[in-house]
Design a protein around this motif. Structure first.
Motif, mmCIF file in Angstrom:
data_model
loop_
_atom_site.group_PDB
_atom_site.id
_atom_site.type_symbol
_atom_site.label_atom_id
_atom_site.label_comp_id
_atom_site.label_asym_id
_atom_site.label_seq_id
_atom_site.Cartn_x
_atom_site.Cartn_y
_atom_site.Cartn_z
ATOM 1 N N GLN A 206 0.838 -1.193 0.000
ATOM 2 C CA GLN A 206 0.000 0.000 0.000
ATOM 3 C C GLN A 206 0.884 1.258 0.000
ATOM 4 O O GLN A 206 0.635 2.224 -0.728
ATOM 5 C CB GLN A 206 -0.892 -0.025 1.249
ATOM 6 C CG GLN A 206 -1.878 1.115 1.328
ATOM 7 C CD GLN A 206 -2.934 1.018 0.244
ATOM 8 O OE1 GLN A 206 -3.364 -0.078 -0.097
ATOM 9 N NE2 GLN A 206 -3.323 2.136 -0.308
ATOM 10 N N GLU A 207 1.910 1.197 0.811
ATOM 11 C CA GLU A 207 2.838 2.325 0.913
ATOM 12 C C GLU A 207 3.525 2.583 -0.429
ATOM 13 O O GLU A 207 3.662 3.748 -0.866
ATOM 14 C CB GLU A 207 3.874 1.994 1.983
ATOM 15 C CG GLU A 207 4.988 2.995 2.170
ATOM 16 C CD GLU A 207 5.943 2.488 3.227
ATOM 17 O OE1 GLU A 207 5.994 3.076 4.312
ATOM 18 O OE2 GLU A 207 6.648 1.472 2.984
ATOM 19 N N GLN A 210 1.156 4.138 -2.909
ATOM 20 C CA GLN A 210 0.982 5.573 -2.668
ATOM 21 C C GLN A 210 2.217 6.358 -3.113
ATOM 22 O O GLN A 210 2.103 7.432 -3.699
ATOM 23 C CB GLN A 210 0.679 5.827 -1.198
ATOM 24 C CG GLN A 210 -0.790 5.523 -0.904
ATOM 25 C CD GLN A 210 -1.134 5.480 0.576
ATOM 26 O OE1 GLN A 210 -0.246 5.467 1.427
ATOM 27 N NE2 GLN A 210 -2.417 5.443 0.876
ATOM 28 N N GLU A 215 -3.761 5.944 -5.622
ATOM 29 C CA GLU A 215 -4.598 6.140 -4.436
ATOM 30 C C GLU A 215 -4.593 4.887 -3.582
ATOM 31 O O GLU A 215 -4.474 4.917 -2.380
ATOM 32 C CB GLU A 215 -6.043 6.399 -4.876
ATOM 33 C CG GLU A 215 -6.260 7.784 -5.439
ATOM 34 C CD GLU A 215 -6.329 8.822 -4.333
ATOM 35 O OE1 GLU A 215 -7.205 8.659 -3.481
ATOM 36 O OE2 GLU A 215 -5.503 9.759 -4.330
ATOM 37 N N LYS A 216 -4.735 3.765 -4.263
ATOM 38 C CA LYS A 216 -4.967 2.518 -3.564
ATOM 39 C C LYS A 216 -4.223 1.435 -4.311
ATOM 40 O O LYS A 216 -4.045 1.519 -5.506
ATOM 41 C CB LYS A 216 -6.470 2.221 -3.602
ATOM 42 C CG LYS A 216 -6.988 1.356 -2.521
ATOM 43 C CD LYS A 216 -8.509 1.397 -2.513
ATOM 44 C CE LYS A 216 -9.074 0.371 -1.573
ATOM 45 N NZ LYS A 216 -8.721 -0.984 -1.907
#
Ligand SMILES: [Fe+2]
Ligand SMILES: [Fe+2]
Length: 222
Positions: A206-207, A210, A215-216
């Motif tokens: 996820q990091e 980003q 966004e996701k």
């Protein structure tokens, strides 16, 4: 994450760098840590064969797998110097710390599961046991996402090709270790470590998504 070509070209290096520094670069060493701690000769033999291939490519790939991984950034025209001084992002560092804990300071069973199943495995593992479950699709070189979306030359897919040839055996070996040599009394601890790895890994991905401007996380597949 880059499977659909959604990561901008100029950010793709972030994904490859973090992936390289979390587990790819040191994967033979991670296996070696488990090898040293394991008291079972049959398991050590399975691990030794995997280590030999990963560290040297002597059985199939012709070069160490971490070295072959660098064909990706090289073929994409990235600055390879960046791969010598990677700083892990915070969640990536936490994921790696969990892998270090599991391979250095835990029972060998946990280290074996984390390396041979969690890191080296994929989400199609169940197909090894159940013919009704979809198997991992075999992609042609043109269909490889880095080729299709980012213009990677096909001769930079040596690692993918080697994995296609040898990793089937490594998947079988991983499950032989897990099912034939790990006592069921350990399952609870092994599953706990795997759950924790999944949580840390999802946060890491996820990091990176980003950091790449998404966004996701668009696709959780490794
Ligand atoms: Fe392997
Ligand atoms: Fe490999």
């Amino acid at each position: 994450m880059f499977q659909n070509g959604q990561v901008p070209h100029d950010k793709l290096h972030l994904h490859l760098e973090q992936e390289y520094a979390t587990v790819i670069r040191d994967f033979p060493v991670l296996l070696g840590r488990v090898y040293i701690q394991c008291p079972k000769p049959e398991v050590r033999a399975e691990l030794a064969e995997n280590i030999y291939e990963e560290e040297t490519g002597g059985l199939v790939a012709g070069a160490p797998h971490p070295v072959l991984f660098l064909d990706f950034p090289r073929g994409l025209g990235m600055d390879l110097g960046r791969f010598e001084e990677i700083v892990l992002l915070p969640a990536a560092a936490r994921y790696r710390a969990h892998i270090d804990q599991g391979t250095l300071h835990s029972d060998w069973e946990i280290g074996a599961a984390l390396t041979t199943l969690f890191i080296e495995g994929n989400r199609f593992e169940r197909a090894l046991f159940d013919k009704k479950v979809p198997a991992r699709p075999v992609l042609s070189a043109e269909e490889h996402p880095l080729v299709k979306h980012y213009g990677l030359p096909q001769d930079c897919l040596r690692l993918t090709q080697a994995h296609g040839e040898v990793e089937g055996e490594h998947r079988q070996a991983a499950w032989r270790i897990l099912l034939d040599h790990i006592d069921s009394s350990c399952y609870h601890r092994v599953l706990g470590a795997m759950d924790e790895a999944l949580e840390q890994w999802l946060a890491y991905r996820q990091e990176v998504a980003q950091a790449c401007g998404l966004e996701k996380q668009v696709d959780p597949s490794p």
